[in-house]
Design an enzyme around this catalytic site. Structure first.
Site, PDB file in Angstrom:
ATOM      1  N   GLY A  81      27.030 -23.590  34.468  1.00 27.37           N
ATOM      2  CA  GLY A  81      27.830 -24.291  35.538  1.00 27.37           C
ATOM      3  C   GLY A  81      28.501 -23.306  36.385  1.00 27.37           C
ATOM      4  N   THR A  82      28.797 -21.995  36.144  1.00 30.70           N
ATOM      5  CA  THR A  82      29.318 -20.880  36.999  1.00 30.70           C
ATOM      6  C   THR A  82      28.194 -20.717  38.042  1.00 30.70           C
ATOM      7  OG1 THR A  82      30.748 -19.924  35.326  1.00 30.70           O
ATOM      8  CG2 THR A  82      30.007 -18.562  37.313  1.00 30.70           C
ATOM      9  N   ASN A 154      39.343 -29.136  32.887  1.00 33.11           N
ATOM     10  CA  ASN A 154      39.005 -28.544  31.628  1.00 33.11           C
ATOM     11  C   ASN A 154      40.131 -28.299  30.570  1.00 33.11           C
ATOM     12  OD1 ASN A 154      39.132 -26.524  33.783  1.00 33.11           O
ATOM     13  ND2 ASN A 154      39.372 -25.070  32.199  1.00 33.11           N
ATOM     14  N   GLN A 182      32.749 -30.563  32.695  1.00 39.47           N
ATOM     15  CA  GLN A 182      33.455 -31.329  31.776  1.00 39.47           C
ATOM     16  C   GLN A 182      33.136 -32.540  31.270  1.00 39.47           C
ATOM     17  OE1 GLN A 182      34.602 -29.590  28.950  1.00 39.47           O
ATOM     18  NE2 GLN A 182      34.903 -27.615  30.107  1.00 39.47           N
ATOM     19  N   HIS A 204      25.651 -26.607  27.818  1.00 38.27           N
ATOM     20  CA  HIS A 204      26.177 -26.148  26.495  1.00 38.27           C
ATOM     21  C   HIS A 204      27.594 -26.970  26.269  1.00 38.27           C
ATOM     22  CE1 HIS A 204      29.790 -23.272  27.407  1.00 38.27           C
ATOM     23  NE2 HIS A 204      28.803 -23.153  28.390  1.00 38.27           N
ATOM     24  N   THR A 242      12.492 -16.624  36.370  1.00 41.41           N
ATOM     25  CA  THR A 242      11.769 -17.420  35.310  1.00 41.41           C
ATOM     26  C   THR A 242      12.767 -18.403  34.497  1.00 41.41           C
ATOM     27  OG1 THR A 242      10.225 -15.675  35.274  1.00 41.41           O
ATOM     28  CG2 THR A 242      10.213 -17.536  33.522  1.00 41.41           C
ATOM     29  N   CYS A 324      36.816 -18.847  29.441  1.00 43.74           N
ATOM     30  CA  CYS A 324      36.094 -17.937  30.324  1.00 43.74           C
ATOM     31  C   CYS A 324      36.884 -16.756  30.563  1.00 43.74           C
ATOM     32  CB  CYS A 324      35.572 -18.548  31.349  1.00 43.74           C
ATOM     33  SG  CYS A 324      34.580 -20.236  30.835  1.00 43.74           S
TER      34      CYS A 324
END
Length: 381
Positions: A81-82, A154, A182, A204, A242, A324
């Protein structure tokens, strides 16, 4: 699988209620991850092994795109997400002024191209963007704006009024970027229904493996995005490197499972909140629409760090906001923006995972009430 682990004698040991940090891996995601991990080929190779890997990659892309109703080539896979948020801001926001919600995740707050030039959008005491102030910010300058507002917060689970936000963005020619990390997999929406031009998701947080996310783009494909790094020109030249095939396959499988077998966790969340309030807690943002799995509980006079320690000693995993921040426990900028200055250092976040059980809620209530009624906080915190 359950939200807790067990000792050999069957007694419950750890209750995991920190889904907004990361969800437990869904079995469908594990199966997809392991199957893709056994594949040798690089998706960019033209030989048979490479083509087999490419088929898995594009199948995952089709699944994610279908779930959010975008063109498959407008699903750009990232590391999470970041990166998806930063890619949107740097790759689509060039030449635009930034309007950013005061309660955004640090991935957005710290990822804008120039923080000194950001117009921070205030929120109400319930955590929703102040629409009058937002429109005034849009109208204050004729130059095009790049707006960053998350779908669901979040820490509190509060939902912004994106229908009204999107209408204002359209009126003033602004680009609306939505951090839906979220919300994805926990509520039904598409890129079109929330009126966004770009949306970030993370695997995740859906019950997939760590290491994969996506930037979803509205409109015809392939939409142009200036890459953060070109690498070998993967993802239509918009994100080099990749692709992490096992994580991407797991992301798609987790999302499919979440959408096809939704769970309304709000009854369990509400029962937990009622018990916490009866013990003296304050629910932050309670009057606003929220995700059904999330609550922010402030216990006046008890620092968040002490609460976390007390609950951890009871083998209950919760957090004090975002996970985080290198393990730090600090005052919540989200709650401070909501005007809850004193409570900002006294709140914990409880976020229920997809596999939470009734007994997990019972365990939390027992530990929380005991903590609230305790005469002396742990270590004086």
């Amino acid at each position: 699988m359950t939200a807790h682990t067990h000792s050999r004698d069957g007694q419950s040991r750890v209750v995991y209620l920190d889904a907004n940090a990361t969800e437990p891996l869904r079995p469908q995601a594990r199966d997809a991850l392991l199957e893709a991990a056994d594949m040798t080929g690089n998706p960019s190779s033209v030989h048979r092994a490479g083509r087999m890997a490419r088929a898995v990659l594009e199948s995952a892309r089709d699944t994610v795109a279908q779930m959010f109703e975008v063109e498959p080539l407008n699903c750009i896979f990232t590391s999470g997400g970041t990166e998806a948020n930063v890619l949107a801001m740097h790759g689509l926001g060039q030449g635009r002024r930034f309007l950013v919600g005061a309660t955004e995740h640090d991935a957005v707050r710290k990822g804008v191209p120039d923080r000194a030039l950001v117009n921070w959008l205030p929120v109400t005491h319930n955590g929703q963007v102040e629409l009058d102030a937002f429109e005034a910010a849009l109208a204050a300058d004729e130059s095009p704006a790049f707006v960053c507002l998350m779908l669901a917060n979040n820490e509190t689970g509060v939902l912004h009024p994106l229908a009204e936000v999107a209408a204002l963005c359209q009126r003033y020619g602004a680009h609306l970027h939505v951090d839906a990390v979220q919300a994805a997999g926990r509520m039904a929406f598409s890129v079109a229904t929330i009126g966004a031009q770009s949306v970030a998701i993370s695997g995740h947080k859906i019950g997939g493996p760590k290491g994969a996310g996506a930037l979803l783009l509205a409109g015809p494909a392939p939409a142009r995005v200036a890459p953060l790094f070109e690498g070998g020109g993967q993802e239509q030249g918009r994100r080099g490197g990749t692709q992490p095939l096992p994580a991407i396959a797991g992301l798609a499988a987790a999302l499919k499972a979440a959408v096809e077998t939704p769970h309304d966790l709000s009854p369990l969340r509400n029962r937990l909140e009622q018990a916490a309030v009866a013990a003296g807690a304050v629910v932050c943002g309670a009057e606003a629409p929220r995700l059904g799995n999330t609550t922010s509980l402030a216990l006046p006079g008890r620092r968040a760090q002490g609460q976390l320690m007390r609950l951890d000693l009871a083998n209950i995993c919760v957090s004090a906001g975002s996970a985080c921040s290198s393990g730090k426990v600090a005052f919540s900028h989200v709650l401070q923006a909501m005007g809850l200055d004193t409570l900002a250092g006294e709140a914990i976040r409880v976020s229920l995972p997809w596999n939470v059980q009734e007994q997990d809620i019972d365990r939390f209530i027992q530990a929380y009430v005991g903590m609230a009624q305790s005469a002396s906080p742990v270590l004086g915190l």
